[in-house]
Design a protein around this motif. Structure first.
Motif, PDB file in Angstrom:
ATOM      1  N   PHE A 141      85.291  37.051  52.138  1.00  0.00           N
ATOM      2  CA  PHE A 141      85.186  36.236  53.354  1.00  0.00           C
ATOM      3  C   PHE A 141      85.271  34.743  53.045  1.00  0.00           C
ATOM      4  CE2 PHE A 141      82.550  33.958  56.553  1.00  0.00           C
ATOM      5  CZ  PHE A 141      83.418  34.126  57.630  1.00  0.00           C
ATOM      6  N   ARG A 142      86.001  34.005  53.895  1.00  0.00           N
ATOM      7  CA  ARG A 142      86.054  32.551  53.851  1.00  0.00           C
ATOM      8  C   ARG A 142      85.577  32.025  55.206  1.00  0.00           C
ATOM      9  NH1 ARG A 142      91.846  31.070  50.871  1.00  0.00           N
ATOM     10  NH2 ARG A 142      91.950  32.938  49.521  1.00  0.00           N
ATOM     11  N   LEU A 143      84.654  31.102  55.180  1.00  0.00           N
ATOM     12  CA  LEU A 143      84.047  30.578  56.403  1.00  0.00           C
ATOM     13  C   LEU A 143      84.747  29.295  56.841  1.00  0.00           C
ATOM     14  CD1 LEU A 143      81.865  30.446  58.584  1.00  0.00           C
ATOM     15  CD2 LEU A 143      80.351  29.349  56.900  1.00  0.00           C
ATOM     16  N   GLY A 144      85.462  29.366  57.958  1.00  0.00           N
ATOM     17  CA  GLY A 144      86.090  28.192  58.547  1.00  0.00           C
ATOM     18  C   GLY A 144      85.362  27.783  59.817  1.00  0.00           C
ATOM     19  N   LEU A 145      85.056  26.495  59.933  1.00  0.00           N
ATOM     20  CA  LEU A 145      84.294  25.963  61.066  1.00  0.00           C
ATOM     21  C   LEU A 145      85.068  24.861  61.767  1.00  0.00           C
ATOM     22  CD1 LEU A 145      80.845  25.499  59.258  1.00  0.00           C
ATOM     23  CD2 LEU A 145      81.490  27.393  60.774  1.00  0.00           C
TER      24      LEU A 145
ATOM     25  N   VAL B  32      69.785  39.114  53.971  1.00  0.00           N
ATOM     26  CA  VAL B  32      71.034  39.714  53.500  1.00  0.00           C
ATOM     27  C   VAL B  32      71.476  39.017  52.215  1.00  0.00           C
ATOM     28  CG1 VAL B  32      73.476  40.078  54.044  1.00  0.00           C
ATOM     29  CG2 VAL B  32      71.748  40.337  55.823  1.00  0.00           C
ATOM     30  N   HIS B  33      71.959  39.782  51.261  1.00  0.00           N
ATOM     31  CA  HIS B  33      72.500  39.217  50.026  1.00  0.00           C
ATOM     32  C   HIS B  33      74.025  39.211  50.118  1.00  0.00           C
ATOM     33  CE1 HIS B  33      68.820  39.203  47.423  1.00  0.00           C
ATOM     34  NE2 HIS B  33      68.409  40.014  48.404  1.00  0.00           N
ATOM     35  N   PRO B  34      74.643  38.023  50.222  1.00  0.00           N
ATOM     36  CA  PRO B  34      76.106  37.994  50.197  1.00  0.00           C
ATOM     37  C   PRO B  34      76.622  38.578  48.886  1.00  0.00           C
ATOM     38  CG  PRO B  34      75.198  35.854  50.831  1.00  0.00           C
ATOM     39  CD  PRO B  34      74.058  36.683  50.344  1.00  0.00           C
ATOM     40  N   GLU B  35      77.878  39.007  48.905  1.00  0.00           N
ATOM     41  CA  GLU B  35      78.484  39.540  47.691  1.00  0.00           C
ATOM     42  C   GLU B  35      78.562  38.465  46.607  1.00  0.00           C
ATOM     43  OE1 GLU B  35      80.404  42.641  45.460  1.00  0.00           O
ATOM     44  OE2 GLU B  35      79.274  42.660  47.349  1.00  0.00           O
TER      45      GLU B  35
ATOM     46  N   ALA C 295      78.372  35.113  58.144  1.00  0.00           N
ATOM     47  CA  ALA C 295      79.134  34.897  56.913  1.00  0.00           C
ATOM     48  C   ALA C 295      78.621  35.790  55.786  1.00  0.00           C
ATOM     49  CB  ALA C 295      79.054  33.429  56.503  1.00  0.00           C
ATOM     50  N   ALA C 296      77.309  35.850  55.639  1.00  0.00           N
ATOM     51  CA  ALA C 296      76.729  36.679  54.585  1.00  0.00           C
ATOM     52  C   ALA C 296      77.035  38.153  54.810  1.00  0.00           C
ATOM     53  CB  ALA C 296      75.225  36.450  54.516  1.00  0.00           C
ATOM     54  N   THR C 297      76.976  38.587  56.058  1.00  0.00           N
ATOM     55  CA  THR C 297      77.246  39.994  56.370  1.00  0.00           C
ATOM     56  C   THR C 297      78.711  40.333  56.116  1.00  0.00           C
ATOM     57  OG1 THR C 297      75.530  39.902  58.078  1.00  0.00           O
ATOM     58  CG2 THR C 297      77.039  41.771  58.140  1.00  0.00           C
ATOM     59  N   LEU C 298      79.608  39.482  56.587  1.00  0.00           N
ATOM     60  CA  LEU C 298      81.034  39.728  56.373  1.00  0.00           C
ATOM     61  C   LEU C 298      81.387  39.709  54.894  1.00  0.00           C
ATOM     62  CD1 LEU C 298      82.775  37.824  59.301  1.00  0.00           C
ATOM     63  CD2 LEU C 298      83.285  40.144  58.568  1.00  0.00           C
ATOM     64  N   ASP C 299      80.782  38.812  54.142  1.00  0.00           N
ATOM     65  CA  ASP C 299      81.064  38.758  52.712  1.00  0.00           C
ATOM     66  C   ASP C 299      80.585  40.035  52.017  1.00  0.00           C
ATOM     67  OD1 ASP C 299      82.222  36.945  50.679  1.00  0.00           O
ATOM     68  OD2 ASP C 299      80.257  37.200  49.719  1.00  0.00           O
TER      69      ASP C 299
ATOM     70  N   VAL D 290      87.065  40.538  64.946  1.00  0.00           N
ATOM     71  CA  VAL D 290      88.432  40.765  64.467  1.00  0.00           C
ATOM     72  C   VAL D 290      88.461  40.847  62.946  1.00  0.00           C
ATOM     73  CG1 VAL D 290      90.746  39.760  64.319  1.00  0.00           C
ATOM     74  CG2 VAL D 290      89.489  39.679  66.481  1.00  0.00           C
ATOM     75  N   LEU D 291      87.770  39.929  62.277  1.00  0.00           N
ATOM     76  CA  LEU D 291      87.788  39.905  60.820  1.00  0.00           C
ATOM     77  C   LEU D 291      87.116  41.146  60.227  1.00  0.00           C
ATOM     78  CD1 LEU D 291      87.009  36.123  60.266  1.00  0.00           C
ATOM     79  CD2 LEU D 291      89.216  37.277  60.020  1.00  0.00           C
ATOM     80  N   THR D 292      86.071  41.629  60.887  1.00  0.00           N
ATOM     81  CA  THR D 292      85.433  42.862  60.433  1.00  0.00           C
ATOM     82  C   THR D 292      86.407  44.031  60.518  1.00  0.00           C
ATOM     83  OG1 THR D 292      83.301  42.035  61.229  1.00  0.00           O
ATOM     84  CG2 THR D 292      83.451  44.382  60.775  1.00  0.00           C
ATOM     85  N   TRP D 293      87.139  44.093  61.627  1.00  0.00           N
ATOM     86  CA  TRP D 293      88.124  45.149  61.852  1.00  0.00           C
ATOM     87  C   TRP D 293      89.231  45.102  60.801  1.00  0.00           C
ATOM     88  CZ3 TRP D 293      88.398  49.497  64.405  1.00  0.00           C
ATOM     89  CH2 TRP D 293      89.636  50.041  64.790  1.00  0.00           C
ATOM     90  N   VAL D 294      89.711  43.898  60.507  1.00  0.00           N
ATOM     91  CA  VAL D 294      90.772  43.739  59.512  1.00  0.00           C
ATOM     92  C   VAL D 294      90.252  44.048  58.109  1.00  0.00           C
ATOM     93  CG1 VAL D 294      92.303  42.055  58.396  1.00  0.00           C
ATOM     94  CG2 VAL D 294      92.102  42.094  60.892  1.00  0.00           C
ATOM     95  N   ALA D 295      89.076  43.542  57.780  1.00  0.00           N
ATOM     96  CA  ALA D 295      88.524  43.757  56.444  1.00  0.00           C
ATOM     97  C   ALA D 295      88.310  45.242  56.165  1.00  0.00           C
ATOM     98  CB  ALA D 295      87.210  43.000  56.288  1.00  0.00           C
ATOM     99  N   ALA D 296      87.937  46.000  57.196  1.00  0.00           N
ATOM    100  CA  ALA D 296      87.674  47.424  57.013  1.00  0.00           C
ATOM    101  C   ALA D 296      88.942  48.215  56.719  1.00  0.00           C
ATOM    102  CB  ALA D 296      86.990  47.988  58.259  1.00  0.00           C
TER     103      ALA D 296
END
Length: 351
Positions: A89-93, A155-158, A78-82, A46-52
């Protein structure tokens, strides 16, 4: 105080509307869009869809369930989404609850605090691109005596540091959250009771880590329903099934964190009645047993001016990001509630 939105669970029949809400929140300058997961839609997709399809608004998991993923997988996501979102991206657990953890994921719901602490340590280490080795009670990496190697995230996060939040309700979890996280995700928050039910424990955790609450993001989620002040009771009634589900039926009789929270806010007798009726199958009776005051204290209801006054209370209590769940039977009603949020923030002098 900043504003966020929570889209809840995807797949509830309002998916196109949810995307429109996210886009409008992005246009209005909301700071973050959160998505949840339980045992239906997953938050990462869902977050990928919204971020795009947005430009400025952060996207956050509220929450990624700890029993659903190995910690290294969470670090990868998290790294990929960022990276894909350009650093939004904010990571909530969160540990979820015993019914979902054991019934859906087959993971024992034991020692949730220790499990969360180890999970966070591994995720942080992996996201920092250190070689991943760890010895704990719940995870050992690499596995001893085998071919496993201490690997490094490719992967290198942003950003060098991705903010990490924990969903917390109980005092011990709140204290640990203050100690090891960058923010706390809260539910059913009453501004009047926020200090005694949450912030004092978060503060204690920060002090244990040698820090203060400065820079720590306190993020409660509140449903918002726009209307006339004379109709507040009717607006509150629309949230009775939602409140009954959490206070009465979320978790078991012995382990219902939301029921315990209602008790700590002074609704002991009502919490017992709501749970008894809900677990007996009387969902309508459980909803009817909810005191109006409990709903009104944990939602934003009425006119823009009334909502603005409530926002002042939350800001004074220590909230730094107020996450709204705009309610409505139509998309237009939800968008109107969303716009009312920004207008109320401005009238409150908090923008």
């Amino acid at each position: 105080m900043q504003l966020g939105i929570n889209l809840g669970y995807w797949g509830a029949g309002m998916d196109a509307d949810n995307l429109a809400v996210a886009k409008e929140a992005d246009r209005l300058g909301y700071s973050v869009c959160w998505a949840a997961e339980a045992y239906g839609s997953d938050a990462a997709t869902v977050l990928t869809w919204v971020a795009a399809q947005t430009e400025r608004i952060d996207v956050g998991s509220a929450i990624f369930q700890i029993p659903a993923r190995q910690p290294a997988m969470t670090a990868m996501t998290a790294a990929t989404l960022d990276s894909l979102s350009g650093g939004r991206f904010r990571l909530g657990l969160g540990v979820s609850g015993p019914q979902v953890s054991e019934g859906w994921y087959g993971v024992k719901f034991d020692k949730p605090l220790a499990r969360t602490r180890e999970y966070v340590e591994i995720v942080r280490k992996a996201m920092s691109r250190e070689r991943l080795s760890y010895e704990g009670q719940h995870w050992t990496l690499p596995l001893p005596g085998g071919p496993g190697k201490a690997l490094k995230l490719t992967v290198h996060p942003e950003r060098e540091y991705i903010p990490l939040y924990i969903a917390a309700i109980g005092p011990k979890n709140l204290e640990q959250t203050g100690e090891i996280a960058d923010g706390a995700l809260l539910i059913f928050p009453s501004a009047e009771h926020l200090e005694e039910t949450a912030i004092q424990y978060l503060r204690a955790g920060r002090e244990k880590a040698g820090k203060t609450l400065e820079g720590f993001d306190i993020v409660p989620t509140l449903p918002l329903a726009l209307g006339e002040d004379k109709d507040v009771t009717t607006l509150a009634d629309t949230f009775r099934p939602y409140t009954a589900l959490y206070v009465g039926g979320m978790g078991s009789r012995k382990q219902n964190f939301y029921n315990q929270l209602a008790r700590r806010m002074g609704f002991e007798a009502a919490a017992t009645e709501i749970q008894d009726k809900y677990l007996a199958g009387d969902k309508e009776g459980a909803a009817a047993a909810i005191p109006h005051d409990l709903i009104d204290k944990t939602t934003l209801l009425g006119s823009v001016d009334r909502i603005a006054d409530r926002m002042k209370e939350y800001a004074a209590a220590g909230v730094t990001t107020l996450t709204l769940a705009p309610a409505g039977f139509t998309l237009d009603e939800r968008l109107a509630a969303l716009r009312a949020g920004t207008e109320a923030l401005e009238r409150a002098g908090l923008a």
